[in-house]
Design an enzyme around this catalytic site. Structure first.
Site, PDB file in Angstrom:
ATOM      1  N   LYS A 127       9.790   8.149  -1.420  1.00 36.01           N
ATOM      2  CA  LYS A 127      10.420   6.649  -1.197  1.00 36.01           C
ATOM      3  C   LYS A 127      11.831   6.482  -1.724  1.00 36.01           C
ATOM      4  O   LYS A 127      12.555   7.231  -2.240  1.00 36.01           O
ATOM      5  CB  LYS A 127       9.344   5.697  -2.124  1.00 36.01           C
ATOM      6  CG  LYS A 127       8.330   5.354  -1.607  1.00 36.01           C
ATOM      7  CD  LYS A 127       7.121   4.700  -2.140  1.00 36.01           C
ATOM      8  CE  LYS A 127       5.966   4.373  -1.266  1.00 36.01           C
ATOM      9  NZ  LYS A 127       4.940   3.688  -1.930  1.00 36.01           N
ATOM     10  N   ARG A 181      -0.808   9.779  -3.288  1.00 32.95           N
ATOM     11  CA  ARG A 181      -0.482   9.730  -1.938  1.00 32.95           C
ATOM     12  C   ARG A 181       0.824  10.377  -1.683  1.00 32.95           C
ATOM     13  O   ARG A 181       1.786  10.043  -2.263  1.00 32.95           O
ATOM     14  CB  ARG A 181      -0.264   8.284  -1.655  1.00 32.95           C
ATOM     15  CG  ARG A 181      -0.370   7.898  -0.174  1.00 32.95           C
ATOM     16  CD  ARG A 181      -0.486   6.315  -0.041  1.00 32.95           C
ATOM     17  NE  ARG A 181      -0.403   5.936   1.315  1.00 32.95           N
ATOM     18  CZ  ARG A 181       0.701   5.746   1.899  1.00 32.95           C
ATOM     19  NH1 ARG A 181       1.832   6.245   1.580  1.00 32.95           N
ATOM     20  NH2 ARG A 181       0.603   5.568   3.315  1.00 32.95           N
TER      21      ARG A 181
HETATM   22  C1  7PJ Z   1       1.886   2.919  -0.210  1.00 31.54           C
HETATM   23  C2  7PJ Z   1       0.704   2.743   0.732  1.00 31.54           C
HETATM   24  C3  7PJ Z   1       1.618   3.280  -1.675  1.00 31.54           C
HETATM   25  C4  7PJ Z   1      -0.773   2.798  -1.063  1.00 31.54           C
HETATM   26  C5  7PJ Z   1       2.584   2.857   1.539  1.00 31.54           C
HETATM   27  C6  7PJ Z   1       5.063   5.167   2.593  1.00 31.54           C
HETATM   28  C7  7PJ Z   1       5.381   3.753   2.515  1.00 31.54           C
HETATM   29  N1  7PJ Z   1      -0.374   2.566   0.533  1.00 31.54           N
HETATM   30  N2  7PJ Z   1       1.441   2.648   1.952  1.00 31.54           N
HETATM   31  N3  7PJ Z   1       0.319   2.976  -2.010  1.00 31.54           N
HETATM   32  N4  7PJ Z   1       3.017   3.186   0.396  1.00 31.54           N
HETATM   33  N5  7PJ Z   1      -2.082   2.443  -1.299  1.00 31.54           N
HETATM   34  O1  7PJ Z   1       4.224   5.872   3.470  1.00 31.54           O
HETATM   35  O2  7PJ Z   1       5.555   5.843   1.369  1.00 31.54           O
HETATM   36  O3  7PJ Z   1       2.406   3.512  -2.553  1.00 31.54           O
HETATM   37  S1  7PJ Z   1       3.680   2.916   3.032  1.00 31.54           S
END
Ligand code: 7PJ
Length: 279
Positions: free
Chosen positions: A222, A256
């Site tokens: 990020k 994630r």
């Molecule tokens: C997140 C996400 C996160 C959850 C993205 C990326 C940006 N879903 N979707 N948590 N970030 N739950 O792919 O880094 O932090 S999109």
């Protein structure tokens, strides 16, 4: 504590699990366009599984700051073939969507968890669907929407405000008929937060254990990592791993990540060391 998603369940304490990111989009911020072809997306998912991902998060709409919304038909065409192909592979699939209709088709195609970054702010249909199917649900905090969230994030105290959001949404979700066991919470790193907000959330992850739900953290690649330390999106692995190890050591159960092999190796090493701690 237990997490349930359809037929799948995880009993805690459990080693932290990596959720591998599969963006089937032309415009995601770090890998957009790479996996738009269903076959390539499928192969990438298998690779992440082999690298040790415990869940694959399949998304057909970019949520990077300023991203344009995608039509339902387009989103379906991107994600459904990939989920169907993965169904036989015995890897838990999470559908990353804000649209109840997309979530419904994805669950029918084999997904078991809904990653709804909008937290059902528009309507309650998403929660009704999750209740009906017994699916897992990721409750993520976001200030604003992907279109405007990067503009002026403001908080008195980001940690207490995110925690109050969890408390209030967890009540609403339960009232919609979803069991608490189906829900994990996520502070939504980068979603309507500046670098300082993101750091404060990471520094105080322990605060969120009061909700007695498993936690997910996604800091992988990020922009705040680049803003703090320099480095474009391809050079943020060390910073991403630092966030992941910090999260794991502060009670986070799900990480994630884009770089699954590196993240899994790091978490396993931490686990080996941790097991040998003496009282
Ligand atoms: C997140 C996400 C996160 C959850 C993205 C990326 C940006 N879903 N979707 N948590 N970030 N739950 O792919 O880094 O932090 S999109």
């Amino acid at each position: 504590m237990i997490f349930r998603a359809c037929h799948w369940k995880v009993q805690f304490p459990h080693a932290p699990m990596v959720m591998g990111i599969l963006n089937v989009t032309p415009d995601s911020f770090s890998d957009g366009g790479q996996f738009l072809d269903p076959k390539q997306a499928f192969e990438h998912a298998l690779q992440m599984r082999d690298e040790g991902a415990g869940i694959i998060d399949v998304g057909g709409e970019s949520t990077r700051p300023g991203a344009e919304p995608v039509a339902e038909s387009v989103e379906l065409k991107r994600v459904i073939p990939v989920i169907e192909a993965l169904r036989e592979q015995k890897v838990p699939i999470c559908i990353d969507t804000q649209k109840p209709a997309v979530a419904r088709e994805a669950l029918a195609a084999g997904a078991i968890i809904v990653n709804d970054i909008a937290a059902a702010r528009e309507d309650r249909e998403m929660w009704e669907l999750v209740a009906e199917k017994g699916a897992g649900y990721i409750l993520m905090h976001m200030q604003g929407s992907p279109q405007d969230m990067a503009k002026h994030p403001t908080y008195e105290n980001v940690v207490t405000e995110v925690s109050e959001f969890f408390a209030s949404r967890l009540r609403d979700i339960a009232a919609a008929g979803v069991s608490p066991d189906q829900v994990m919470i996520d502070p939504g790193i980068g979603f309507g937060k500046n670098s300082e907000h993101n750091l404060q959330l990471l520094a105080n992850l322990g605060h969120f254990t009061i909700h007695q739900r498993p936690m997910l953290v996604g800091a992988s690649r990020k922009s705040f990592i680049g803003k703090l330390l320099g480095g474009d999106v391809t050079a943020r692995l060390p910073g991403s791993l630092a966030c992941a190890v910090w999260a794991a050591l502060n009670g986070v159960q799900f990480i994630r990540a884009h770089d699954v092999a590196a993240t899994v190796q790091m978490l396993r090493m931490i686990g080996e060391i941790q097991q040998r701690r003496q009282a």
